[in-house]
Motif scaffolding. Sequence first.
Motif, PDB file in Angstrom:
ATOM      1  N   LEU A 275       3.425   2.495   8.542  1.00  0.00           N
ATOM      2  CA  LEU A 275       2.016   2.677   8.192  1.00  0.00           C
ATOM      3  C   LEU A 275       1.526   4.062   8.576  1.00  0.00           C
ATOM      4  O   LEU A 275       0.725   4.671   7.847  1.00  0.00           O
ATOM      5  N   ILE A 276       1.989   4.583   9.698  1.00  0.00           N
ATOM      6  CA  ILE A 276       1.597   5.940  10.093  1.00  0.00           C
ATOM      7  C   ILE A 276       2.192   6.967   9.133  1.00  0.00           C
ATOM      8  O   ILE A 276       1.540   7.956   8.790  1.00  0.00           O
ATOM      9  N   GLU A 277       3.400   6.731   8.670  1.00  0.00           N
ATOM     10  CA  GLU A 277       4.047   7.665   7.745  1.00  0.00           C
ATOM     11  C   GLU A 277       3.329   7.732   6.403  1.00  0.00           C
ATOM     12  O   GLU A 277       3.281   8.792   5.776  1.00  0.00           O
ATOM     13  N   ILE A 278       2.772   6.619   5.936  1.00  0.00           N
ATOM     14  CA  ILE A 278       2.105   6.630   4.631  1.00  0.00           C
ATOM     15  C   ILE A 278       0.602   6.903   4.737  1.00  0.00           C
ATOM     16  O   ILE A 278      -0.096   6.903   3.724  1.00  0.00           O
ATOM     17  N   MET A 279       0.120   7.139   5.953  1.00  0.00           N
ATOM     18  CA  MET A 279      -1.317   7.353   6.145  1.00  0.00           C
ATOM     19  C   MET A 279      -1.899   8.482   5.283  1.00  0.00           C
ATOM     20  O   MET A 279      -2.980   8.323   4.718  1.00  0.00           O
ATOM     21  N   PRO A 280      -1.228   9.628   5.131  1.00  0.00           N
ATOM     22  CA  PRO A 280      -1.815  10.684   4.290  1.00  0.00           C
ATOM     23  C   PRO A 280      -2.099  10.236   2.853  1.00  0.00           C
ATOM     24  O   PRO A 280      -3.067  10.678   2.237  1.00  0.00           O
ATOM     25  N   ILE A 281      -1.278   9.347   2.343  1.00  0.00           N
ATOM     26  CA  ILE A 281      -1.486   8.852   0.980  1.00  0.00           C
ATOM     27  C   ILE A 281      -2.811   8.100   0.866  1.00  0.00           C
ATOM     28  O   ILE A 281      -3.467   8.125  -0.173  1.00  0.00           O
ATOM     29  N   MET A 282      -3.225   7.465   1.952  1.00  0.00           N
ATOM     30  CA  MET A 282      -4.467   6.685   1.944  1.00  0.00           C
ATOM     31  C   MET A 282      -5.713   7.562   1.814  1.00  0.00           C
ATOM     32  O   MET A 282      -6.784   7.069   1.477  1.00  0.00           O
ATOM     33  N   PHE A 283      -5.587   8.857   2.084  1.00  0.00           N
ATOM     34  CA  PHE A 283      -6.735   9.752   1.981  1.00  0.00           C
ATOM     35  C   PHE A 283      -6.953  10.282   0.562  1.00  0.00           C
ATOM     36  O   PHE A 283      -7.975  10.892   0.282  1.00  0.00           O
TER      37      PHE A 283
END
Length: 120
Positions: free
Chosen positions: A59-67
Amino acid sequence: MKYLKQFGVILLITFLGEILKNIIPLAIPASIYGLVLMLIALQTKLITLEHIQDVGVFLIEIMPIMFIPAAVGLMDSWEILKPICVPIIVITVVTTIIVMVVTGRITQLVINMEKREQDE
């Protein structure tokens, strides 16, 4: 199956945070309740780090995608934001500097306190 179980644990804690938000009449977001519940569960060893570590890293690795959706929403609202852009930038820069200074000072204080305890 391991990942589904770990994700289920995180979702359960998140759901409990949502329930607490509806029960407790404070203006605190459900995510904060969830974070506090997760902290308590980890500190009391009710949940061990191994129960959630792999999914947490993912989840931390894909966090930038959430922005990305938020950035697209800001671009879509550019005409509304244009007149207040300079004040927002100034406020962001000033508050970032304040947070960095306060964090640095507190870190130095904690390090100095630990050194004093070790010297005694």
